[in-house]
Design a protein around this motif. Structure first.
Motif, PDB file in Angstrom:
ATOM      1  N   ILE A 373     -84.957 110.740  32.261  1.00  0.00           N
ATOM      2  CA  ILE A 373     -85.901 111.155  31.219  1.00  0.00           C
ATOM      3  C   ILE A 373     -85.157 111.773  30.036  1.00  0.00           C
ATOM      4  O   ILE A 373     -85.472 111.520  28.873  1.00  0.00           O
ATOM      5  CB  ILE A 373     -86.942 112.117  31.827  1.00  0.00           C
ATOM      6  N   CYS A 374     -84.145 112.573  30.336  1.00  0.00           N
ATOM      7  CA  CYS A 374     -83.339 113.165  29.257  1.00  0.00           C
ATOM      8  C   CYS A 374     -82.674 112.074  28.425  1.00  0.00           C
ATOM      9  O   CYS A 374     -82.684 112.119  27.192  1.00  0.00           O
ATOM     10  CB  CYS A 374     -82.251 114.074  29.837  1.00  0.00           C
ATOM     11  N   ILE A 375     -82.096 111.103  29.118  1.00  0.00           N
ATOM     12  CA  ILE A 375     -81.375 110.054  28.394  1.00  0.00           C
ATOM     13  C   ILE A 375     -82.349 109.231  27.558  1.00  0.00           C
ATOM     14  O   ILE A 375     -82.098 108.964  26.380  1.00  0.00           O
ATOM     15  CB  ILE A 375     -80.587 109.157  29.377  1.00  0.00           C
ATOM     16  N   ILE A 376     -83.481 108.853  28.157  1.00  0.00           N
ATOM     17  CA  ILE A 376     -84.464 108.046  27.420  1.00  0.00           C
ATOM     18  C   ILE A 376     -84.931 108.796  26.163  1.00  0.00           C
ATOM     19  O   ILE A 376     -85.003 108.226  25.076  1.00  0.00           O
ATOM     20  CB  ILE A 376     -85.671 107.706  28.317  1.00  0.00           C
ATOM     21  N   GLY A 377     -85.227 110.089  26.346  1.00  0.00           N
ATOM     22  CA  GLY A 377     -85.729 110.873  25.216  1.00  0.00           C
ATOM     23  C   GLY A 377     -84.714 110.994  24.092  1.00  0.00           C
ATOM     24  O   GLY A 377     -85.068 110.978  22.914  1.00  0.00           O
ATOM     25  N   ALA A 378     -83.440 111.114  24.464  1.00  0.00           N
ATOM     26  CA  ALA A 378     -82.412 111.383  23.458  1.00  0.00           C
ATOM     27  C   ALA A 378     -81.869 110.107  22.830  1.00  0.00           C
ATOM     28  O   ALA A 378     -81.178 110.148  21.811  1.00  0.00           O
ATOM     29  CB  ALA A 378     -81.273 112.187  24.083  1.00  0.00           C
ATOM     30  N   LEU A 379     -82.190 108.968  23.454  1.00  0.00           N
ATOM     31  CA  LEU A 379     -81.544 107.719  23.052  1.00  0.00           C
ATOM     32  C   LEU A 379     -81.756 107.369  21.573  1.00  0.00           C
ATOM     33  O   LEU A 379     -80.795 107.108  20.856  1.00  0.00           O
ATOM     34  CB  LEU A 379     -82.062 106.578  23.938  1.00  0.00           C
ATOM     35  N   SER A 380     -83.003 107.390  21.128  1.00  0.00           N
ATOM     36  CA  SER A 380     -83.237 106.899  19.770  1.00  0.00           C
ATOM     37  C   SER A 380     -82.667 107.837  18.700  1.00  0.00           C
ATOM     38  O   SER A 380     -82.088 107.361  17.723  1.00  0.00           O
ATOM     39  CB  SER A 380     -84.720 106.576  19.553  1.00  0.00           C
ATOM     40  N   PRO A 381     -82.784 109.178  18.858  1.00  0.00           N
ATOM     41  CA  PRO A 381     -82.112 110.028  17.857  1.00  0.00           C
ATOM     42  C   PRO A 381     -80.601 109.793  17.811  1.00  0.00           C
ATOM     43  O   PRO A 381     -80.018 109.736  16.718  1.00  0.00           O
ATOM     44  CB  PRO A 381     -82.422 111.451  18.332  1.00  0.00           C
ATOM     45  N   ILE A 382     -79.979 109.622  18.982  1.00  0.00           N
ATOM     46  CA  ILE A 382     -78.525 109.403  19.013  1.00  0.00           C
ATOM     47  C   ILE A 382     -78.194 108.078  18.339  1.00  0.00           C
ATOM     48  O   ILE A 382     -77.253 107.983  17.539  1.00  0.00           O
ATOM     49  CB  ILE A 382     -77.999 109.400  20.465  1.00  0.00           C
ATOM     50  N   GLN A 383     -79.010 107.068  18.656  1.00  0.00           N
ATOM     51  CA  GLN A 383     -78.787 105.738  18.104  1.00  0.00           C
ATOM     52  C   GLN A 383     -78.859 105.777  16.570  1.00  0.00           C
ATOM     53  O   GLN A 383     -78.015 105.229  15.879  1.00  0.00           O
ATOM     54  CB  GLN A 383     -79.868 104.806  18.667  1.00  0.00           C
ATOM     55  N   ARG A 384     -79.886 106.467  16.092  1.00  0.00           N
ATOM     56  CA  ARG A 384     -80.078 106.564  14.647  1.00  0.00           C
ATOM     57  C   ARG A 384     -78.875 107.264  13.999  1.00  0.00           C
ATOM     58  O   ARG A 384     -78.342 106.836  12.982  1.00  0.00           O
ATOM     59  CB  ARG A 384     -81.360 107.368  14.388  1.00  0.00           C
ATOM     60  N   LEU A 385     -78.438 108.340  14.648  1.00  0.00           N
ATOM     61  CA  LEU A 385     -77.362 109.162  14.105  1.00  0.00           C
ATOM     62  C   LEU A 385     -76.064 108.380  14.005  1.00  0.00           C
ATOM     63  O   LEU A 385     -75.360 108.438  12.995  1.00  0.00           O
ATOM     64  CB  LEU A 385     -77.181 110.373  15.022  1.00  0.00           C
ATOM     65  N   LYS A 386     -75.755 107.629  15.061  1.00  0.00           N
ATOM     66  CA  LYS A 386     -74.441 107.000  15.063  1.00  0.00           C
ATOM     67  C   LYS A 386     -74.379 105.802  14.139  1.00  0.00           C
ATOM     68  O   LYS A 386     -73.303 105.360  13.772  1.00  0.00           O
ATOM     69  CB  LYS A 386     -74.020 106.645  16.490  1.00  0.00           C
ATOM     70  N   LYS A 387     -75.564 105.280  13.766  1.00  0.00           N
ATOM     71  CA  LYS A 387     -75.590 104.120  12.871  1.00  0.00           C
ATOM     72  C   LYS A 387     -75.562 104.523  11.396  1.00  0.00           C
ATOM     73  O   LYS A 387     -75.488 103.681  10.520  1.00  0.00           O
ATOM     74  CB  LYS A 387     -76.856 103.293  13.123  1.00  0.00           C
ATOM     75  N   MET A 388     -75.676 105.823  11.115  1.00  0.00           N
ATOM     76  CA  MET A 388     -75.716 106.259   9.718  1.00  0.00           C
ATOM     77  C   MET A 388     -74.388 106.021   9.021  1.00  0.00           C
ATOM     78  O   MET A 388     -73.328 106.152   9.621  1.00  0.00           O
ATOM     79  CB  MET A 388     -76.042 107.760   9.639  1.00  0.00           C
ATOM     80  N   GLU A 389     -74.464 105.700   7.753  1.00  0.00           N
ATOM     81  CA  GLU A 389     -73.236 105.556   6.992  1.00  0.00           C
ATOM     82  C   GLU A 389     -72.652 106.953   6.780  1.00  0.00           C
ATOM     83  O   GLU A 389     -73.383 107.873   6.376  1.00  0.00           O
ATOM     84  CB  GLU A 389     -73.529 104.886   5.650  1.00  0.00           C
ATOM     85  N   LEU A 391     -70.912 108.674   4.620  1.00  0.00           N
ATOM     86  CA  LEU A 391     -71.099 109.434   3.379  1.00  0.00           C
ATOM     87  C   LEU A 391     -72.557 109.857   3.204  1.00  0.00           C
ATOM     88  O   LEU A 391     -72.850 110.989   2.833  1.00  0.00           O
ATOM     89  CB  LEU A 391     -70.653 108.618   2.162  1.00  0.00           C
ATOM     90  N   LEU A 392     -73.475 108.933   3.530  1.00  0.00           N
ATOM     91  CA  LEU A 392     -74.887 109.263   3.392  1.00  0.00           C
ATOM     92  C   LEU A 392     -75.277 110.367   4.368  1.00  0.00           C
ATOM     93  O   LEU A 392     -76.073 111.252   4.040  1.00  0.00           O
ATOM     94  CB  LEU A 392     -75.748 108.019   3.621  1.00  0.00           C
ATOM     95  N   ALA A 393     -74.697 110.312   5.567  1.00  0.00           N
ATOM     96  CA  ALA A 393     -74.988 111.354   6.551  1.00  0.00           C
ATOM     97  C   ALA A 393     -74.521 112.704   6.025  1.00  0.00           C
ATOM     98  O   ALA A 393     -75.202 113.722   6.159  1.00  0.00           O
ATOM     99  CB  ALA A 393     -74.300 111.031   7.874  1.00  0.00           C
ATOM    100  N   ILE A 394     -73.343 112.701   5.389  1.00  0.00           N
ATOM    101  CA  ILE A 394     -72.796 113.957   4.879  1.00  0.00           C
ATOM    102  C   ILE A 394     -73.662 114.497   3.748  1.00  0.00           C
ATOM    103  O   ILE A 394     -73.960 115.685   3.665  1.00  0.00           O
ATOM    104  CB  ILE A 394     -71.351 113.749   4.374  1.00  0.00           C
ATOM    105  N   LYS A 395     -74.109 113.597   2.895  1.00  0.00           N
ATOM    106  CA  LYS A 395     -74.925 114.038   1.772  1.00  0.00           C
ATOM    107  C   LYS A 395     -76.351 114.348   2.183  1.00  0.00           C
ATOM    108  O   LYS A 395     -77.117 114.904   1.400  1.00  0.00           O
ATOM    109  CB  LYS A 395     -74.898 112.977   0.656  1.00  0.00           C
ATOM    110  N   GLY A 396     -76.679 113.978   3.414  1.00  0.00           N
ATOM    111  CA  GLY A 396     -77.981 114.371   3.955  1.00  0.00           C
ATOM    112  C   GLY A 396     -79.121 113.487   3.522  1.00  0.00           C
ATOM    113  O   GLY A 396     -80.250 113.933   3.367  1.00  0.00           O
ATOM    114  N   ASP A 397     -78.857 112.193   3.329  1.00  0.00           N
ATOM    115  CA  ASP A 397     -79.945 111.268   2.970  1.00  0.00           C
ATOM    116  C   ASP A 397     -80.567 110.681   4.231  1.00  0.00           C
ATOM    117  O   ASP A 397     -79.873 110.231   5.088  1.00  0.00           O
ATOM    118  CB  ASP A 397     -79.398 110.110   2.122  1.00  0.00           C
TER     119      ASP A 397
END
Ligand SMILES: Nc1ncnc2c1ncn2[C@@H]1O[C@H](COP(=O)(O)OP(=O)(O)O)[C@@H](O)[C@H]1O
Ligand SMILES: [Mg+2]
Lengths: 397, 224
Positions: A373-389, A391-397
């Motif tokens: 359940i922990c893994i399922i719940g955390a999966l999509s936020p982690i996925q989104r985070l690691k796919k961010m570019e 520079l954009l992640a740093i600038k907070g877009d």
């Protein structure tokens, strides 16, 4: 200098918001403990019903009309009840086709101070010549028949009467009985009973310490001929003898089983909802974490962290929360299931306890569910985070 | 062929209906060991341009070749390796992880490379001495001033001995004395180790110290 690894990195991240981490661990622990408790409950009741119908050695039980539930209560749950029918039923049964063997038992309720010096329990008077229910255990224990004035006790009531190693004398219904020993545990309701031979009934009636009347019996166990269908025979019995209920072996415990199934459904729905809530909670918390740390992830991505490194950081955190939560939950759930078993009506007198392997299995299933359940719940936020570019992640877009 | 070949690179941001050409069809060759400065008004596209070279932002069109290899053709591992080993990036803004000490922040790049060994740990310490923070090794970013944090970030960019340093206003909030020291350090590394330097600055005096100077206006570059 402190260790500098992925693990220490993740643990330090968890410590940043200790309260939030603790809340998450606590939620998972709650869920897992509910799961452990529910699985234990269902397994316990399931196994007691199976054990009873397996060990009963009888295809059909015949009881006074309307007493079916009371009979099941005695056989399955060790409840103390009494019900009687006319002994003439025995003869009527003998005329029914496809019946191979019959044996009757009379249930007497002992009450301290009034009739007996043992605590409230069922005293089973049975016919040793026709018996095929108690005999297998009795032979194993005594190697001979019970004599008049002799009794043998079920494994559970031994504690109440404190027999076991030594022989004790007890008064039952105004008569002195010698307690010969303790039967092996059977896992059925009869474990709390005391067994005496039918020949004692005359003296007991004479004492006047029971509501039993002459020529009465509580229950008749029926074995059908090979190839005959117990359900059909039971139907025939009920058709021809209106004053009795006949219950085929596979229907014994049906009522309890149905109740249990309903409970089961409620439990499953509850656990499903709780699991969904937990997934949503983990998702919400990790989405918040992802937003908070987006720029940090952007920085480490910019200096060479791969997507898999990012996943690893978060997975360590998720696994930590999942494992600690699940372990705490398993401990709490097991404790609650043992404690509540003593107070839960359905479980109160159920003798069959769960084996070590069964408990371990339940623990394992619950652990996997908690961590999953922990893994399922955390999966999509982690996925989104690691796919961010980065520079954009740093600038907070 | 130049070490870094920038070919027809554009970056267009779309905000609502608006299209912003942050980098507008830029082509440029940068030789190994070159010392290049970029000046321009704020919003002219300098950070975007540098980020594309550093592989931390993808161009909308065009290509960046490093030693002949198109970095946009690299997979995640390849591109991460490029950011980790080949370039050292100094950000315009604060970029230290708050849960790590100065020393650990400097060490971070090796964690994502081949792992940190004893030599790496020693190197991180030496780099901190080099930027004048020998006494702040175990300090957390929150215990450091803005200028000190920037110096830690500079040390971190050197950690994996990159071939190219990309610096976005690296001396922005440093005092003049430290700024001069940092520039000397850059020049020394450039001279002795032939490291390529590309740095953005507002300070025209600093810009003039570079071999080659570029001015950026509305996403377009012009050599000056
Ligand atoms: N993520 C973004 N989304 C939309 N517009 C952006 C984004 N990043 C930069 N820009 C725009 O691109 C232009 C160039 O930005 P930038 O490269 O940061 O300029 P500089 O570093 O020269 O100040 C600016 O007009 C800026 O507003
Ligand atoms: Mg900028």
């Amino acid at each position: 200098m402190p260790a500098f690894t992925f693990l220490s990195f993740a643990l330090r991240n968890l410590k940043r918001k200790p309260l939030r981490t603790a809340m998450l661990v606590f939620s998972i622990a709650l869920l897992v403990s509910a799961l452990v408790f529910i699985l234990s409950f269902v397994r316990r009741v399931d196994s007691v019903i199976k054990v009873t119908s397996d060990r009963l050695g009888s295809d059909i039980i015949v009881v006074p009309a309307g007493s079916r539930g009371a009979a099941e209560d005695i056989l399955l749950e060790n409840k103390v009840k009494s019900f009687y029918m006319d002994m003439a039923v025995m003869d009527k049964l003998r005329h029914i086709k496809d019946i191979d063997a019959l044996t009757g038992q009379t249930y007497l309720v002992s009450i301290v101070g009034q009739c007996c010096d043992v605590p409230e329990t069922i005293v089973v008077a049975f016919n040793q010549d026709s018996d095929f229910i108690i005999k297998p255990w009795l032979v194993k224990k005594l190697g001979r028949k019970l004599g008049k004035g002799e009794a043998i006790v079920g494994s559970e009531s031994a504690m109440n009467i404190s027999v076991g190693l030594t022989e004790v004398d007890s008064v039952l219904f105004g008569n002195m009985f010698k307690m010969l020993g303790v039967l092996e545990k059977t896992g059925t309701g009869l474990d709390t009973a005391i067994f005496i031979d039918e020949s004692n009934i005359g003296d007991i009636l004479k004492s006047g310490k029971t509501i039993l009347k002459p020529e009465q019996i509580s229950i008749i166990f029926v074995r059908v001929k090979k190839g005959a269908d117990p359900v059909a025979v039971a139907g025939k019995i009920e058709d021809s003898i209106i004053e009795v209920d006949a219950v085929a072996r596979k229907d014994i415990g049906r009522n309890i089983l149905d109740t249990l199934r309903d409970l089961n459904r409620i439990f499953i729905v509850t656990v499903a909802i709780a699991s969904m809530l937990s997934i949503a909670l983990v998702w919400a918390v990790f989405s918040a974490i992802a937003n908070e740390r987006a720029w940090e992830i952007g920085v480490i991505r910019a200096i060479g962290a791969r997507q898999s490194h990012v996943s690893r950081f978060f997975l360590i955190e998720v696994l930590f929360i999942g494992c600690i939560g699940s372990i705490l939950g398993i401990l709490a759930g097991t404790a609650v299931s043992i404690l509540l078993a003593k107070h839960f009506m359905l479980l109160k007198n159920v003798t069959a306890d769960l084996g070590m392997i069964e408990r371990l299995l339940i623990a394992l299933i619950s652990f996997v569910a908690g961590v999953g359940i922990c893994i399922i719940g955390a999966l999509s936020p982690i996925q989104r985070l690691k796919k961010m570019e980065p520079l954009l992640a740093i600038k907070g877009d | 062929m130049a070490q870094i070949e920038i070919r027809d690179v554009s970056k267009i941001f779309t905000v609502g209906d608006l299209q912003i050409r942050a980098v507008d069809d830029v082509s440029l060759g940068i030789e190994k060991g070159e010392f290049l400065s970029i000046v321009g008004h704020s919003g002219s596209g300098k950070t975007t341009f540098l980020s594309i070279i550093g592989g931390i932002m993808k161009p909308t069109s065009g290509r960046v070749l490093f030693e002949g290899k198109d970095i946009s053709s690299l997979d995640d591992a390849g591109l991460s390796g490029y950011r980790n080993n080949t370039v050292g990036f100094m950000f315009q803004f604060a970029s230290l992880l708050p849960i790590l000490t100065a020393w650990e922040n400097v060490l971070l790049p090796c964690l994502f490379g081949s792992g940190c060994d004893v030599n790496d740990k020693k190197r991180a310490e030496e780099l901190l001495h080099l930027v004048g923070l020998g006494d702040k090794i175990n300090a957390y970013p929150s215990q450091l001033s803005g200028g000190q944090q920037r110096r830690v970030a500079i040390a971190r960019a050197f950690m994996n001995a990159p071939e190219v340093i990309l610096a976005d206003e690296p001396t922005g909030d440093l005092d003049e004395e430290t700024e001069a020291e940092i520039m000397e350090l850059f020049k020394k590394l450039n001279r002795e180790q032939n490291v390529t330097f590309i740095f953005i600055t507002h300070n025209l005096d600093l810009a003039r110290q570079a071999q080659k100077q570029i001015r950026m206006t509305h996403g377009v570059i012009k050599e000056i």
